[in-house]
Design a protein around this motif. Structure first.
Motif, short mmCIF file in Angstrom:
data_model
loop_
_atom_site.label_atom_id
_atom_site.label_comp_id
_atom_site.label_asym_id
_atom_site.label_seq_id
_atom_site.Cartn_x
_atom_site.Cartn_y
_atom_site.Cartn_z
N VAL A 1 5.16 -12.55 8.52
CA VAL A 1 5.71 -11.59 7.57
C VAL A 1 4.73 -10.43 7.43
CG1 VAL A 1 6.41 -11.18 5.18
CG2 VAL A 1 6.97 -13.35 6.29
N VAL A 2 5.26 -9.22 7.50
CA VAL A 2 4.46 -8.02 7.26
C VAL A 2 5.06 -7.34 6.03
CG1 VAL A 2 3.84 -5.74 8.14
CG2 VAL A 2 3.83 -7.72 9.67
N GLY A 3 4.21 -7.04 5.05
CA GLY A 3 4.74 -6.46 3.83
C GLY A 3 3.75 -5.56 3.12
N TYR A 4 4.28 -4.65 2.31
CA TYR A 4 3.42 -3.83 1.47
C TYR A 4 2.65 -4.73 0.51
CZ TYR A 4 5.91 0.51 2.79
OH TYR A 4 6.44 1.59 3.46
N ALA A 5 1.36 -4.47 0.37
CA ALA A 5 0.53 -5.24 -0.56
C ALA A 5 0.76 -4.69 -1.97
CB ALA A 5 -0.94 -5.13 -0.17
N HIS A 6 1.91 -5.08 -2.54
CA HIS A 6 2.36 -4.54 -3.83
C HIS A 6 3.02 -5.65 -4.61
CE1 HIS A 6 3.81 -1.65 -6.73
NE2 HIS A 6 5.07 -1.98 -6.50
N GLY A 7 2.67 -5.77 -5.89
CA GLY A 7 3.29 -6.78 -6.73
C GLY A 7 3.01 -8.18 -6.25
N ALA A 8 3.96 -9.06 -6.48
CA ALA A 8 3.75 -10.47 -6.14
C ALA A 8 3.74 -10.72 -4.64
CB ALA A 8 4.82 -11.33 -6.81
N VAL A 9 4.28 -9.79 -3.84
CA VAL A 9 4.20 -9.96 -2.38
C VAL A 9 2.74 -9.91 -1.93
CG1 VAL A 9 4.81 -8.95 -0.16
CG2 VAL A 9 6.54 -9.13 -1.95
N ALA A 10 1.96 -9.01 -2.54
CA ALA A 10 0.52 -8.97 -2.24
C ALA A 10 -0.14 -10.27 -2.65
CB ALA A 10 -0.12 -7.79 -2.97
N GLU A 11 0.27 -10.80 -3.80
CA GLU A 11 -0.26 -12.07 -4.30
C GLU A 11 0.07 -13.21 -3.36
OE1 GLU A 11 0.59 -14.74 -8.31
OE2 GLU A 11 0.94 -12.57 -8.36
N THR A 12 1.32 -13.26 -2.91
CA THR A 12 1.77 -14.34 -2.05
C THR A 12 1.13 -14.27 -0.67
OG1 THR A 12 3.91 -14.35 -3.21
CG2 THR A 12 3.81 -15.46 -1.08
N LEU A 13 1.19 -13.08 -0.06
CA LEU A 13 0.58 -12.93 1.26
C LEU A 13 -0.93 -13.17 1.19
CD1 LEU A 13 2.45 -9.80 2.71
CD2 LEU A 13 2.63 -12.17 3.49
N GLY A 14 -1.56 -12.71 0.12
CA GLY A 14 -2.99 -12.91 -0.01
C GLY A 14 -3.38 -14.37 -0.04
N ALA A 15 -2.49 -15.20 -0.57
CA ALA A 15 -2.78 -16.63 -0.70
C ALA A 15 -2.54 -17.39 0.60
CB ALA A 15 -1.94 -17.24 -1.82
N ILE A 16 -1.50 -17.00 1.38
CA ILE A 16 -1.14 -17.84 2.52
C ILE A 16 -1.08 -17.12 3.86
CG2 ILE A 16 0.06 -19.59 1.14
CD1 ILE A 16 2.69 -18.28 1.78
N TYR A 17 -1.05 -15.78 3.86
CA TYR A 17 -1.00 -15.05 5.13
C TYR A 17 -1.56 -13.65 4.93
CZ TYR A 17 0.84 -13.40 9.63
OH TYR A 17 0.95 -12.89 10.92
N PRO A 18 -2.85 -13.53 4.64
CA PRO A 18 -3.43 -12.22 4.29
C PRO A 18 -3.31 -11.18 5.39
CG PRO A 18 -5.14 -13.90 4.56
CD PRO A 18 -3.84 -14.62 4.54
N GLU A 19 -3.25 -11.62 6.65
CA GLU A 19 -3.14 -10.64 7.74
C GLU A 19 -1.80 -9.91 7.73
OE1 GLU A 19 -3.02 -14.73 9.87
OE2 GLU A 19 -3.58 -13.95 7.89
N GLY A 20 -0.85 -10.38 6.94
CA GLY A 20 0.44 -9.72 6.86
C GLY A 20 0.48 -8.56 5.88
N ARG A 21 -0.59 -8.36 5.12
CA ARG A 21 -0.60 -7.29 4.13
C ARG A 21 -0.81 -5.93 4.78
NH1 ARG A 21 -5.08 -9.70 0.12
NH2 ARG A 21 -6.06 -9.93 2.18
N ALA A 22 -0.03 -4.95 4.33
CA ALA A 22 -0.16 -3.57 4.81
C ALA A 22 -0.30 -2.64 3.61
CB ALA A 22 1.06 -3.18 5.65
N VAL A 23 -0.87 -1.48 3.85
CA VAL A 23 -1.05 -0.50 2.77
C VAL A 23 0.32 -0.02 2.30
CG1 VAL A 23 -2.02 1.75 2.18
CG2 VAL A 23 -3.27 0.21 3.71
N THR A 24 0.55 -0.07 1.00
CA THR A 24 1.85 0.32 0.44
C THR A 24 2.19 1.77 0.78
OG1 THR A 24 1.55 -1.24 -1.38
CG2 THR A 24 3.20 0.50 -1.68
N GLY A 25 3.35 1.96 1.38
CA GLY A 25 3.81 3.29 1.74
C GLY A 25 3.28 3.82 3.06
N ASP A 26 2.42 3.05 3.71
CA ASP A 26 1.79 3.51 4.96
C ASP A 26 2.64 3.04 6.14
OD1 ASP A 26 0.16 4.02 7.17
OD2 ASP A 26 -1.69 3.58 6.08
N ILE A 27 3.54 3.89 6.60
CA ILE A 27 4.45 3.54 7.69
C ILE A 27 3.69 3.20 8.98
CG2 ILE A 27 6.42 4.29 9.09
CD1 ILE A 27 7.04 3.82 6.09
#
Length: 366
Positions: free
Chosen positions: A298-324
């Motif tokens: 999963v690749v997602g904006y590091a925003h809200g609970a998605v940042a929280e979730t990805l940070g806990a189980i798949y941190p490499e999926g976090r991307a800068v919010t709004g950064d296409i």
């Protein structure tokens, strides 16, 4: 215990799913479970799993709905539940107005769950009035305490939503029959890298950012296809999304699948799932956890609970919010990998959610 859960209706959605999961957990533990709603397609399943459904429309956002306060107070007095648990704002107002004039010595405990970051106003403040308040993520808890300083932090408990790992097992693959049927219906997706984009088609879910992602990615490669899963509840914004796709000349890259019941299969055939919510923050990223449980990145904006979730189980999926470009780079990275995601410790599981919720019920019953 006798527990009453109250919500607007029992159609499809995260709140509805959580209600059924807790109801099932109550029944399995030997308690009495009642759900009050205006009805819907999930009532049959609820009753089949041992709960009682009481049809009562308390979800319409109208002052006329408050005329049902006295009737609901009488109903509570007759039922004598130990707990009344509300999950939505309008029903919460009706229940709270009914509950607060009951005898404090005999009335049920009043519990609320904050499922989303609503607009900040007096109407939304009702979700902080529970004797105990459940927040579905640390993000939701911060929203509540930051915006409603009158809420006592000591009464707020974070219980993350959870998924059943057996329902979304690691390495799952659809049957050949399912694959044949799907690619017959969606031939443009055959032999392509697949990008799954689940969620209601609303402005805040990031569909217009998705169009920008595809426009950038298509300049580098053309061997991919996007599966948009979900519907537009108002049938308005979808036309804007499709117009943006057509204006950019990207129609060949998109398939609109509507609401589906085979998400497990769609996650499994996809190479990556995207989460691009950037304005109104997600309170909990359920689809993120479901997809990762199966093993699809999963690749997602590091925003809200998605940042929280990805940070806990798949941190490499976090991307800068709004950064296409950052999203595109992450997608390219996933496409070049030969294996999926392995989750060693997933805290977002259903058993933990149910056990923690029932503990609150038990600890705060009369």
């Amino acid at each position: 215990m006798k527990v009453v859960q109250v919500l607007p209706a029992l159609e499809l959605g995260g709140v509805e799913r959580g209600t059924l999961e807790v109801a099932r957990g109550l029944v399995a533990a030997g308690h009495e479970s009642i759900v009050v709603s205006a009805g819907g397609r999930l009532v049959e399943q609820l009753e089949r799993e041992g709960s009682r459904h009481v049809q009562w429309g308390l979800g319409k956002k109208s002052l006329l709905t408050l005329l049902q306060v006295a009737g609901f107070r009488r109903w509570l007095a007759e039922e004598k539940p130990d707990i009344v648990h509300v999950r939505s704002r309008m029903p919460a107002w009706v229940v709270w107005l009914a509950w607060r004039k009951m005898d404090p010595a005999t009335r049920p405990r009043f519990i609320t769950t904050l499922h989303g970051m609503h607009s900040v106003n007096r109407y939304s403040a009702i979700m902080g009035k529970g004797e105990r308040v459940i927040a579905v993520s640390e993000t939701a808890k911060r929203y509540l305490l930051d915006n409603y300083p009158e809420v006592d932090p000591a009464k707020v408990t974070v219980i993350h939503r959870g998924i059943d790992p057996e329902e979304f097992p690691r390495g799952y693959q659809p049957t050949e029959e399912w694959k044949t049927r799907f690619f017959d219906e969606c031939p443009q997706a055959l032999n392509k890298h697949l990008i799954c984009f689940p969620g209601r088609i609303t402005r805040w879910k990031g569909h217009l950012d998705l169009v920008k992602v595809v426009a950038t990615l298509s300049q580098q490669r053309q061997d991919f296809h996007v599966l948009i899963v979900g519907s537009d509840p108002k049938n308005k914004f979808i036309h804007e999304v499709k117009a943006a796709i057509s204006a950019a000349g990207l129609n060949e890259y998109f398939s609109f699948l509507g609401t589906r019941s085979d998400m497990k299969e769609l996650y499994a055939i996809s190479d990556v799932m995207l989460s691009l919510t950037s304005t109104t923050a997600e309170a909990f990223g359920r689809t993120v956890v479901e997809c990762l449980s199966i093993g699809t990145p999963v690749v997602g904006y590091a925003h809200g609970a998605v940042a929280e979730t990805l940070g806990a189980i798949y941190p490499e999926g976090r991307a800068v919010t709004g950064d296409i470009p950052d999203i595109v780079r992450s997608i390219e990275g996933v496409f070049h990998k030969s294996k999926g995601v392995g989750l060693k410790n997933n805290p977002f599981v259903l058993d933990h959610m149910i056990t923690s919720t029932l503990e609150i019920y038990s600890n705060y019953r009369m």
